[in-house]
Scaffold this active site. Structure first.
Site, PDB file in Angstrom:
ATOM      1  N   SER A   1       0.887  -1.072  -0.057  1.00 21.55           N
ATOM      2  CA  SER A   1       0.038   0.000   0.151  1.00 21.55           C
ATOM      3  C   SER A   1       0.874   1.119   0.105  1.00 21.55           C
ATOM      4  CB  SER A   1      -0.800  -0.093   1.184  1.00 21.55           C
ATOM      5  OG  SER A   1      -1.710  -1.056   1.319  1.00 21.55           O
TER       6      SER A   1
ATOM      7  N   LYS B   1      -6.598   2.122  -2.994  1.00 22.52           N
ATOM      8  CA  LYS B   1      -6.303   1.473  -2.061  1.00 22.52           C
ATOM      9  C   LYS B   1      -6.433   2.380  -0.829  1.00 22.52           C
ATOM     10  CE  LYS B   1      -4.901  -1.456   1.112  1.00 22.52           C
ATOM     11  NZ  LYS B   1      -5.793  -2.660   1.658  1.00 22.52           N
TER      12      LYS B   1
ATOM     13  N   LYS C   1      -1.119   4.854   8.430  1.00 22.00           N
ATOM     14  CA  LYS C   1      -0.344   5.143   7.154  1.00 22.00           C
ATOM     15  C   LYS C   1      -1.272   5.287   5.716  1.00 22.00           C
ATOM     16  CE  LYS C   1       1.166   1.956   4.506  1.00 22.00           C
ATOM     17  NZ  LYS C   1       1.612   0.823   3.710  1.00 22.00           N
TER      18      LYS C   1
HETATM   19  P1  NAD Z   1       4.425  -6.791   7.343  1.00 19.42           P
HETATM   20  O1  NAD Z   1       5.394  -5.692   8.411  1.00 19.42           O
HETATM   21  O2  NAD Z   1       4.101  -8.097   8.234  1.00 19.42           O
HETATM   22  O3  NAD Z   1       5.767  -7.216   6.358  1.00 19.42           O
HETATM   23  C1  NAD Z   1       6.602  -6.416   5.912  1.00 19.42           C
HETATM   24  C2  NAD Z   1       7.845  -7.255   5.255  1.00 19.42           C
HETATM   25  O4  NAD Z   1       8.709  -6.448   4.856  1.00 19.42           O
HETATM   26  C3  NAD Z   1       8.562  -7.531   6.706  1.00 19.42           C
HETATM   27  O5  NAD Z   1       8.743  -9.158   6.379  1.00 19.42           O
HETATM   28  C4  NAD Z   1       9.799  -7.157   6.698  1.00 19.42           C
HETATM   29  O6  NAD Z   1      10.983  -7.941   7.101  1.00 19.42           O
HETATM   30  C5  NAD Z   1      10.061  -6.744   5.110  1.00 19.42           C
HETATM   31  N1  NAD Z   1      10.832  -5.528   4.877  1.00 19.42           N
HETATM   32  C6  NAD Z   1      10.868  -4.619   5.560  1.00 19.42           C
HETATM   33  N2  NAD Z   1      11.910  -3.658   4.888  1.00 19.42           N
HETATM   34  C7  NAD Z   1      12.532  -4.395   4.226  1.00 19.42           C
HETATM   35  C8  NAD Z   1      13.628  -4.052   3.354  1.00 19.42           C
HETATM   36  N3  NAD Z   1      14.261  -2.639   3.320  1.00 19.42           N
HETATM   37  N4  NAD Z   1      14.064  -4.947   2.514  1.00 19.42           N
HETATM   38  C9  NAD Z   1      13.707  -6.196   2.299  1.00 19.42           C
HETATM   39  N5  NAD Z   1      12.443  -6.513   3.271  1.00 19.42           N
HETATM   40  C10 NAD Z   1      11.965  -5.561   4.118  1.00 19.42           C
HETATM   41  O7  NAD Z   1       3.565  -6.016   6.590  1.00 19.42           O
HETATM   42  P2  NAD Z   1       2.145  -6.711   5.823  1.00 19.42           P
HETATM   43  O8  NAD Z   1       1.105  -6.827   6.876  1.00 19.42           O
HETATM   44  O9  NAD Z   1       2.579  -7.945   5.055  1.00 19.42           O
HETATM   45  O10 NAD Z   1       2.004  -5.724   4.870  1.00 19.42           O
HETATM   46  C11 NAD Z   1       2.804  -5.590   3.785  1.00 19.42           C
HETATM   47  C12 NAD Z   1       2.138  -4.319   2.895  1.00 19.42           C
HETATM   48  O11 NAD Z   1       0.860  -4.786   2.506  1.00 19.42           O
HETATM   49  C13 NAD Z   1       1.884  -2.922   3.635  1.00 19.42           C
HETATM   50  O12 NAD Z   1       2.216  -1.976   2.644  1.00 19.42           O
HETATM   51  C14 NAD Z   1       0.576  -2.894   4.224  1.00 19.42           C
HETATM   52  O13 NAD Z   1      -0.053  -1.647   4.225  1.00 19.42           O
HETATM   53  C15 NAD Z   1      -0.123  -3.549   2.949  1.00 19.42           C
HETATM   54  N6  NAD Z   1      -1.456  -4.423   3.433  1.00 19.42           N
HETATM   55  C16 NAD Z   1      -1.418  -5.214   4.554  1.00 19.42           C
HETATM   56  C17 NAD Z   1      -2.495  -5.748   4.899  1.00 19.42           C
HETATM   57  C18 NAD Z   1      -2.828  -6.649   6.234  1.00 19.42           C
HETATM   58  O14 NAD Z   1      -3.812  -7.124   6.661  1.00 19.42           O
HETATM   59  N7  NAD Z   1      -1.573  -6.844   7.067  1.00 19.42           N
HETATM   60  C19 NAD Z   1      -3.731  -5.857   4.028  1.00 19.42           C
HETATM   61  C20 NAD Z   1      -3.659  -5.437   2.762  1.00 19.42           C
HETATM   62  C21 NAD Z   1      -2.452  -4.498   2.630  1.00 19.42           C
END
Ligand code: NAD
Length: 300
Positions: A95, A170, A239
């Site tokens: 997102s 989104k 965010k």
């Molecule tokens: P999360 O924090 O669980 O996962 C993010 C991952 O990115 C982590 O494993 C982290 O180690 C990795 N990461 C961070 N910095 C990094 C880097 N520099 N290099 C490589 N890896 C890196 O987040 P999430 O819940 O999986 O969400 C991911 C995206 O999806 C976000 O943008 C969030 O807003 C969106 N989203 C989340 C949900 C939800 O229900 N959790 C739903 C829809 C959309």
């Protein structure tokens, strides 16, 4: 079948990448958290890890599922885009911020690459079950190439418009979702103080015009049950609201209600609750402001 680079194996990325591997695609995975990478390889032994940046040159498609635009840009411009082969299709399913995504897409195109933004809705459960809603910004012919993957990940794929439009859609969706959480929690708390069981008021909402995804899929499941385990934290929701209000501001729209909504979520974030599940807003909103004496008068 495609060779897919997948960067970001968090709450969402891990199950999404797993589904793609289980569908027969070859995965090249990476995450800052090397434990997550190891877990993925243990579960999907035919996948590869990007031990070296050169690994990305084998990918037809590179998907990012990362926390925000800053990180997506840092990762892609920090070596991945330079290492990828010409014509690689980059798909940012995080997102991210729509105006920055539009610019990133244009930059990648100038380097001979292609770009789609394809954020998702549906939470961790939707990611596990392949039931996500996917909203896509970018060119139709690039979407054609991605359709085979999106069909594994989601139940609906909507082409919203040019690059950046998926991310705009989104953020606007989550603004509505966040407003619904706040409004529903306030209604439940007011009702409770008047003596209405929150479970009963939820039944009323679900049978009436106040029903929403919050009332149908969050209140009983995560709030009243006390599990608070939807997998989507307050920090990520805030965010998304801020992306929506910043977009409104940059377009010259006086979106007052959205800014009020942002202030409510930001205050909970500022109180140190950003890492907690967003359904915990049930505990943080609409706390009583009147003294016990007033309360007795309410119930008199
Ligand atoms: P999360 O924090 O669980 O996962 C993010 C991952 O990115 C982590 O494993 C982290 O180690 C990795 N990461 C961070 N910095 C990094 C880097 N520099 N290099 C490589 N890896 C890196 O987040 P999430 O819940 O999986 O969400 C991911 C995206 O999806 C976000 O943008 C969030 O807003 C969106 N989203 C989340 C949900 C939800 O229900 N959790 C739903 C829809 C959309």
């Amino acid at each position: 079948m495609s060779t897919i680079g997948f960067i970001g194996l968090g709450n969402m990325g891990f199950p999404m990448a797993s589904r793609l591997a289980e569908a027969g695609h070859t995965l090249i995975v990476d995450d800052r958290d090397k434990g997550a990478v190891q877990r993925f390889q243990d579960q999907h032994p035919t996948s590869r890890t990007a031990t070296d940046v050169k690994a990305w040159q084998d990918a037809d498609i590179i998907i990012t599922m990362l926390p925000n635009s800053d990180i997506v840009e840092a990762v892609l411009t920090g070596g991945v885009a330079a290492a990828a082969s010409l014509n690689t299709l980059f798909i940012d399913m995080s997102s991210s911020e729509p105006i920055r995504s539009r610019d990133l897409g244009a930059r990648l195109e100038r380097q001979g690459m292609r770009y789609l933004d394809a954020p998702v809705s549906g939470g961790v459960r939707g990611a596990q079950n392949g039931q996500l809603a996917i909203m896509v910004g970018g060119r139709w012919h690039d979407l054609d190439q991605a359709t085979e993957l999106f069909d594994v990940l989601g139940k609906s794929v909507i082409h919203v418009g040019d690059a950046g439009s998926g991310h705009a859609a989104k953020a606007l969706n989550n603004l509505v979702s966040a407003a619904s959480v706040a409004a529903t929690v306030e209604a439940l708390r007011v009702g409770e103080r008047f003596g209405i069981d929150p479970a009963t008021l939820t039944q009323v909402l679900n049978a009436s015009s106040g029903r929403s995804n919050t009332s149908e899929n969050k209140v009983a499941q995560f709030m009243l049950s006390g599990t608070f385990g939807s997998g989507f934290p307050i920090g990520l929701m805030t965010k998304d609201i801020k992306i929506a209000t910043a977009l409104a501001d940059s377009l010259g729209i006086d979106a007052r209600f959205s800014h009020d909504c942002e202030a409510i979520w930001q205050s909970v974030l500022d109180a140190g609750h950003g890492a907690e599940d967003h359904t915990r807003m049930y505990e943080y909103l609409a706390t009583p402001t009147k003294s016990f004496n007033d309360e007795r008068q309410i119930h008199a």
